[in-house]
Motif scaffolding. Structure first.
Motif, PDB file in Angstrom:
ATOM      1  N   ARG A 185      10.244  -6.084  -6.051  1.00 13.96           N
ATOM      2  CA  ARG A 185       9.379  -5.075  -5.441  1.00 13.96           C
ATOM      3  C   ARG A 185       9.488  -5.097  -3.915  1.00 13.96           C
ATOM      4  O   ARG A 185       9.522  -4.053  -3.269  1.00 13.96           O
ATOM      5  CB  ARG A 185       7.929  -5.329  -5.871  1.00 13.96           C
ATOM      6  CG  ARG A 185       6.966  -4.218  -5.496  1.00 13.96           C
ATOM      7  CD  ARG A 185       5.556  -4.596  -5.913  1.00 13.96           C
ATOM      8  NE  ARG A 185       5.505  -5.022  -7.308  1.00 13.96           N
ATOM      9  CZ  ARG A 185       4.435  -5.562  -7.861  1.00 13.96           C
ATOM     10  NH1 ARG A 185       3.346  -5.754  -7.136  1.00 13.96           N
ATOM     11  NH2 ARG A 185       4.461  -5.911  -9.136  1.00 13.96           N
ATOM     12  N   PHE A 186       9.571  -6.309  -3.362  1.00 15.06           N
ATOM     13  CA  PHE A 186       9.718  -6.426  -1.909  1.00 15.06           C
ATOM     14  C   PHE A 186      11.026  -5.799  -1.437  1.00 15.06           C
ATOM     15  O   PHE A 186      11.057  -5.052  -0.447  1.00 15.06           O
ATOM     16  CB  PHE A 186       9.668  -7.893  -1.500  1.00 15.06           C
ATOM     17  CG  PHE A 186      10.198  -8.168  -0.121  1.00 15.06           C
ATOM     18  CD1 PHE A 186       9.508  -7.758   1.002  1.00 15.06           C
ATOM     19  CD2 PHE A 186      11.419  -8.816   0.050  1.00 15.06           C
ATOM     20  CE1 PHE A 186      10.006  -8.003   2.272  1.00 15.06           C
ATOM     21  CE2 PHE A 186      11.921  -9.065   1.304  1.00 15.06           C
ATOM     22  CZ  PHE A 186      11.206  -8.653   2.427  1.00 15.06           C
ATOM     23  N   LEU A 187      12.125  -6.086  -2.130  1.00 20.10           N
ATOM     24  CA  LEU A 187      13.420  -5.534  -1.731  1.00 20.10           C
ATOM     25  C   LEU A 187      13.432  -4.015  -1.857  1.00 20.10           C
ATOM     26  O   LEU A 187      14.019  -3.317  -1.015  1.00 20.10           O
ATOM     27  CB  LEU A 187      14.531  -6.150  -2.593  1.00 20.10           C
ATOM     28  CG  LEU A 187      14.793  -7.650  -2.385  1.00 20.10           C
ATOM     29  CD1 LEU A 187      15.853  -8.140  -3.363  1.00 20.10           C
ATOM     30  CD2 LEU A 187      15.226  -7.935  -0.953  1.00 20.10           C
ATOM     31  N   ILE A 188      12.766  -3.480  -2.890  1.00 25.71           N
ATOM     32  CA  ILE A 188      12.720  -2.017  -3.050  1.00 25.71           C
ATOM     33  C   ILE A 188      11.916  -1.377  -1.927  1.00 25.71           C
ATOM     34  O   ILE A 188      12.358  -0.390  -1.313  1.00 25.71           O
ATOM     35  CB  ILE A 188      12.125  -1.666  -4.432  1.00 25.71           C
ATOM     36  CG1 ILE A 188      13.085  -2.089  -5.544  1.00 25.71           C
ATOM     37  CG2 ILE A 188      11.833  -0.167  -4.521  1.00 25.71           C
ATOM     38  CD1 ILE A 188      12.528  -1.896  -6.940  1.00 25.71           C
TER      39      ILE A 188
ATOM     40  N   ILE B  45      13.273   1.192   0.940  1.00 29.11           N
ATOM     41  CA  ILE B  45      12.689   2.522   1.150  1.00 29.11           C
ATOM     42  C   ILE B  45      12.278   2.713   2.601  1.00 29.11           C
ATOM     43  O   ILE B  45      12.556   3.758   3.212  1.00 29.11           O
ATOM     44  CB  ILE B  45      11.489   2.719   0.208  1.00 29.11           C
ATOM     45  CG1 ILE B  45      11.956   2.809  -1.245  1.00 29.11           C
ATOM     46  CG2 ILE B  45      10.706   3.985   0.589  1.00 29.11           C
ATOM     47  CD1 ILE B  45      10.828   2.877  -2.239  1.00 29.11           C
ATOM     48  N   SER B  46      11.612   1.718   3.165  1.00 28.14           N
ATOM     49  CA  SER B  46      11.178   1.838   4.557  1.00 28.14           C
ATOM     50  C   SER B  46      12.367   1.892   5.513  1.00 28.14           C
ATOM     51  O   SER B  46      12.367   2.659   6.483  1.00 28.14           O
ATOM     52  CB  SER B  46      10.264   0.667   4.920  1.00 28.14           C
ATOM     53  OG  SER B  46      10.935  -0.570   4.750  1.00 28.14           O
ATOM     54  N   THR B  47      13.397   1.100   5.231  1.00 23.95           N
ATOM     55  CA  THR B  47      14.584   1.114   6.087  1.00 23.95           C
ATOM     56  C   THR B  47      15.291   2.462   6.026  1.00 23.95           C
ATOM     57  O   THR B  47      15.693   3.018   7.060  1.00 23.95           O
ATOM     58  CB  THR B  47      15.555   0.000   5.658  1.00 23.95           C
ATOM     59  OG1 THR B  47      14.896  -1.261   5.745  1.00 23.95           O
ATOM     60  CG2 THR B  47      16.781  -0.015   6.547  1.00 23.95           C
TER      61      THR B  47
ATOM     62  N   PHE C  98      15.055 -14.103   3.560  1.00 25.73           N
ATOM     63  CA  PHE C  98      13.625 -14.353   3.685  1.00 25.73           C
ATOM     64  C   PHE C  98      13.069 -14.924   2.380  1.00 25.73           C
ATOM     65  O   PHE C  98      12.263 -15.851   2.381  1.00 25.73           O
ATOM     66  CB  PHE C  98      12.875 -13.053   4.018  1.00 25.73           C
ATOM     67  CG  PHE C  98      13.062 -12.589   5.438  1.00 25.73           C
ATOM     68  CD1 PHE C  98      13.156 -13.491   6.469  1.00 25.73           C
ATOM     69  CD2 PHE C  98      13.126 -11.243   5.738  1.00 25.73           C
ATOM     70  CE1 PHE C  98      13.325 -13.079   7.771  1.00 25.73           C
ATOM     71  CE2 PHE C  98      13.296 -10.807   7.034  1.00 25.73           C
ATOM     72  CZ  PHE C  98      13.393 -11.732   8.058  1.00 25.73           C
ATOM     73  N   LEU C  99      13.498 -14.343   1.271  1.00 28.87           N
ATOM     74  CA  LEU C  99      13.030 -14.803  -0.038  1.00 28.87           C
ATOM     75  C   LEU C  99      13.503 -16.217  -0.330  1.00 28.87           C
ATOM     76  O   LEU C  99      12.821 -16.981  -1.019  1.00 28.87           O
ATOM     77  CB  LEU C  99      13.516 -13.852  -1.129  1.00 28.87           C
ATOM     78  CG  LEU C  99      13.016 -12.406  -1.045  1.00 28.87           C
ATOM     79  CD1 LEU C  99      13.651 -11.565  -2.136  1.00 28.87           C
ATOM     80  CD2 LEU C  99      11.508 -12.355  -1.149  1.00 28.87           C
ATOM     81  N   LEU C 100      14.667 -16.590   0.188  1.00 28.19           N
ATOM     82  CA  LEU C 100      15.185 -17.934  -0.029  1.00 28.19           C
ATOM     83  C   LEU C 100      14.318 -18.983   0.653  1.00 28.19           C
ATOM     84  O   LEU C 100      14.112 -20.083   0.133  1.00 28.19           O
ATOM     85  CB  LEU C 100      16.626 -18.022   0.493  1.00 28.19           C
ATOM     86  CG  LEU C 100      17.385 -19.326   0.258  1.00 28.19           C
ATOM     87  CD1 LEU C 100      17.615 -19.529  -1.235  1.00 28.19           C
ATOM     88  CD2 LEU C 100      18.712 -19.323   1.002  1.00 28.19           C
TER      89      LEU C 100
ATOM     90  N   GLN D  27       4.625 -10.653   3.194  1.00 25.75           N
ATOM     91  CA  GLN D  27       3.339 -11.286   2.979  1.00 25.75           C
ATOM     92  C   GLN D  27       2.481 -10.506   1.989  1.00 25.75           C
ATOM     93  O   GLN D  27       1.893 -11.076   1.059  1.00 25.75           O
ATOM     94  CB  GLN D  27       2.597 -11.414   4.325  1.00 25.75           C
ATOM     95  CG  GLN D  27       3.197 -12.405   5.296  1.00 25.75           C
ATOM     96  CD  GLN D  27       2.798 -13.827   4.973  1.00 25.75           C
ATOM     97  OE1 GLN D  27       1.796 -14.073   4.323  1.00 25.75           O
ATOM     98  NE2 GLN D  27       3.590 -14.786   5.435  1.00 25.75           N
ATOM     99  N   VAL D  28       2.407  -9.190   2.173  1.00 26.28           N
ATOM    100  CA  VAL D  28       1.528  -8.368   1.341  1.00 26.28           C
ATOM    101  C   VAL D  28       1.975  -8.387  -0.116  1.00 26.28           C
ATOM    102  O   VAL D  28       1.163  -8.556  -1.039  1.00 26.28           O
ATOM    103  CB  VAL D  28       1.472  -6.924   1.872  1.00 26.28           C
ATOM    104  CG1 VAL D  28       0.752  -6.007   0.889  1.00 26.28           C
ATOM    105  CG2 VAL D  28       0.773  -6.887   3.228  1.00 26.28           C
ATOM    106  N   VAL D  29       3.270  -8.222  -0.338  1.00 28.84           N
ATOM    107  CA  VAL D  29       3.773  -8.131  -1.712  1.00 28.84           C
ATOM    108  C   VAL D  29       3.597  -9.449  -2.461  1.00 28.84           C
ATOM    109  O   VAL D  29       3.206  -9.464  -3.638  1.00 28.84           O
ATOM    110  CB  VAL D  29       5.254  -7.705  -1.710  1.00 28.84           C
ATOM    111  CG1 VAL D  29       5.852  -7.819  -3.102  1.00 28.84           C
ATOM    112  CG2 VAL D  29       5.390  -6.277  -1.206  1.00 28.84           C
ATOM    113  N   HIS D  30       3.840 -10.583  -1.789  1.00 30.93           N
ATOM    114  CA  HIS D  30       3.855 -11.862  -2.490  1.00 30.93           C
ATOM    115  C   HIS D  30       2.486 -12.538  -2.569  1.00 30.93           C
ATOM    116  O   HIS D  30       2.331 -13.510  -3.320  1.00 30.93           O
ATOM    117  CB  HIS D  30       4.845 -12.816  -1.822  1.00 30.93           C
ATOM    118  CG  HIS D  30       6.274 -12.488  -2.118  1.00 30.93           C
ATOM    119  ND1 HIS D  30       6.957 -11.519  -1.431  1.00 30.93           N
ATOM    120  CD2 HIS D  30       7.138 -12.963  -3.048  1.00 30.93           C
ATOM    121  CE1 HIS D  30       8.190 -11.432  -1.914  1.00 30.93           C
ATOM    122  NE2 HIS D  30       8.315 -12.295  -2.892  1.00 30.93           N
ATOM    123  N   THR D  31       1.493 -12.083  -1.798  1.00 35.74           N
ATOM    124  CA  THR D  31       0.173 -12.709  -1.864  1.00 35.74           C
ATOM    125  C   THR D  31      -0.821 -11.886  -2.667  1.00 35.74           C
ATOM    126  O   THR D  31      -2.011 -12.192  -2.682  1.00 35.74           O
ATOM    127  CB  THR D  31      -0.401 -12.935  -0.451  1.00 35.74           C
ATOM    128  OG1 THR D  31      -0.451 -11.679   0.252  1.00 35.74           O
ATOM    129  CG2 THR D  31       0.456 -13.912   0.333  1.00 35.74           C
TER     130      THR D  31
END
Length: 480
Positions: free
Chosen positions: A20-23, A27-29, A69-71, A209-213
């Motif tokens: 979800r974070f990567l998607i 999209i924002s990029t 970042f995810l790593l 931060q938002v997606v994973h918390t």
């Protein structure tokens, strides 16, 4: 007739959030790049084919950066190996593989974990440098500057950004105190992220931060067939089997804390108090585990500072704190969020058991005494870490002259989280005392307070008599 949706399986929770974070990041990029490209096309700066090639290169390396970042992502601080330690660990690993996996006595799992964290950090810096080079070249390829100048500028920018990200520990997830809807979580820091992005892009960090918390509900939907027979199995499975300090473990304890404290999901909390009592005992054990581990780490650090903790209350706590001791005490607070959620869950469930435990499991299984004893022991250890003398009679304990505080230099690094943890523990104990005040007062008058509310086992810190005295202070609302 379609079946009701099932709860997400624990292994898929983290995978779904990363995807979800990567998607969202893609999209924002794409949105930002398309807007800027349309502006350049309108001004005649770029051709359509040049814009497409530039976009593909930029997006590919931003995706690589987002994956790095995810790593690094972790819900709590993770120690990394120094360069000499990393070199030693790698050399031992190579030797181990060369001789066919024969174990060496000085080759520990902890050293491998620290080395792996260092390798991740080095890889992240390399990715930042590469992503910086290709991003600058892709965005400014038609500039009058030479290719070498652009690559150098991009490499420096990527290296500075990566070093800043690691030094400021932005890879540590910070769970919000209040779980808001997803839209408001983005909205809260949108303006600050936008202004910061003009100086240095942190939009990707805020999205991470938002997606994973976000809270994850480890239970089947209410009203489904699984909810009739399987209320708590998924949550208990994650609490007991998830890797220590993992994001999945933090999400499970956050879910447990919300269920325990709030009345919005009473059907899930009611499932803890089933007839056999095994579910409630498992939940309480899961709550006790992080607090006991936290207390053990504090005791280890305090022993390094003051010697044997058995007579710690008889000593004046004025010895200087060396760096090794400070590191141990500071590392104990790495799991602050986990301990805070566990303490709040423990207190909330103990209070709820007074009216919701129809089978008296909490009382008959000694869960209440274990909860009170563990919270009191942890509070004494935290207060000792702050330099507070907590031994002796109640009047001496409450007198300002009986408190010996460490110097400001020793306290400055530890005080923020130590005071916060002490507040959480005190609030949790007061919550239990307020609910069982009549029972505890009766036990105190009958001289059986230690028998009814303090575990018979030797506490991890202090003595049972000190725990009883501390509990009496809470009964008199004098524990500060």
């Amino acid at each position: 007739m379609s079946s009701a949706p099932m709860a997400p399986s624990p292994p898929s929770v983290i995978k779904d959030r990363r995807l979800r974070f990567l998607i969202w990041q893609s999209i924002s990029t794409v949105s930002v790049y398309l807007f800027s490209s349309l502006l350049h096309l309108r001004l005649g700066h770029f051709s359509l084919s040049d814009s497409l090639l530039s976009f593909l290169a930029l997006h590919a390396f931003l995706l690589l950066l987002s994956s790095s970042f995810l790593l690094l992502l972790s819900p709590c601080p993770a120690p990394a190996a120094s360069l000499p330690e990393l070199s030693t660990t790698l050399r031992k690993s190579a030797f181990k593989w060369a001789i066919g996996g024969f174990p060496r006595p000085d080759f520990t799992v902890d050293s491998v974990s620290r080395a792996w964290r260092s390798l991740k950090s080095i890889f992240f810096l390399v990715v930042c440098v590469v992503a910086g080079i290709f991003s600058v070249v892709a965005a400014c390829w038609d500039s009058d500057e030479g290719a070498y100048s652009l690559r150098l500028r991009g490499a420096v920018f990527g290296l500075v950004y990566g070093a800043y990200y690691l030094a400021s520990k932005r890879w540590i997830l910070k769970f919000p105190i209040i779980q808001r809807p997803l839209f408001y979580s983005f909205k809260k820091y949108f303006y600050s992220s936008f202004t910061s992005a003009l100086k240095m892009s942190v939009r990707c960090h805020h999205l991470l931060q938002v997606v994973h918390t976000r809270r994850c509900i480890f239970a089947p939907p209410q009203g489904s067939a699984a909810a009739e027979t399987n209320h708590s199995e998924t949550l208990l499975e994650v609490l007991e089997q998830s890797p220590p300090k993992s994001l999945l473990q933090h999400l499970a304890y956050l879910d447990l804390c919300i269920v325990s404290e709030n009345n919005t999901e009473q059907w899930r909390r009611a499932a803890f108090f089933e007839e056999s009592g095994e579910t409630y005992r498992q939940v309480i054990r899961a709550c006790l585990r992080p607090i006991e581990n936290f207390t053990s780490k504090l005791v280890e650090g305090l022993e390094g500072r003051y010697g044997d903790c058995s007579d710690l209350f008889l000593k004046q706590m004025s010895l200087p704190m060396d760096f090794h001791t400070y590191s141990k005490l500071n590392a104990a607070f790495d799991d602050y969020e986990l301990c805070a959620w566990s303490s709040r869950s423990l207190a909330a469930l103990t209070v709820c058991s007074r009216h919701e435990d129809r089978y008296k499991v909490a009382q008959l299984s000694s869960c209440n005494t274990a909860a009170v004893s563990t919270l009191l022991t942890a509070l004494l250890a935290v207060e000792a870490c702050l330099g507070k003398k907590t031994g002796g009679p109640s009047k001496q304990f409450l007198s300002p002259t009986s408190m010996k505080w460490a110097t400001v230099e020793e306290q400055c690094e530890l005080h923020n989280q130590a005071y916060a943890m002490a507040d959480v523990l005190r609030a949790s104990i007061y919550q239990i005392v307020s609910a069982f005040w009549v029972d505890m007062q009766a036990s105190a008058k009958s001289m059986v307070l230690d028998k009814n509310w303090i575990s018979e086992a030797k506490p991890l810190f202090g003595a049972r008599s000190v725990l009883v005295q501390k509990l009496l202070d809470f009964l008199d609302y004098r524990a500060v």
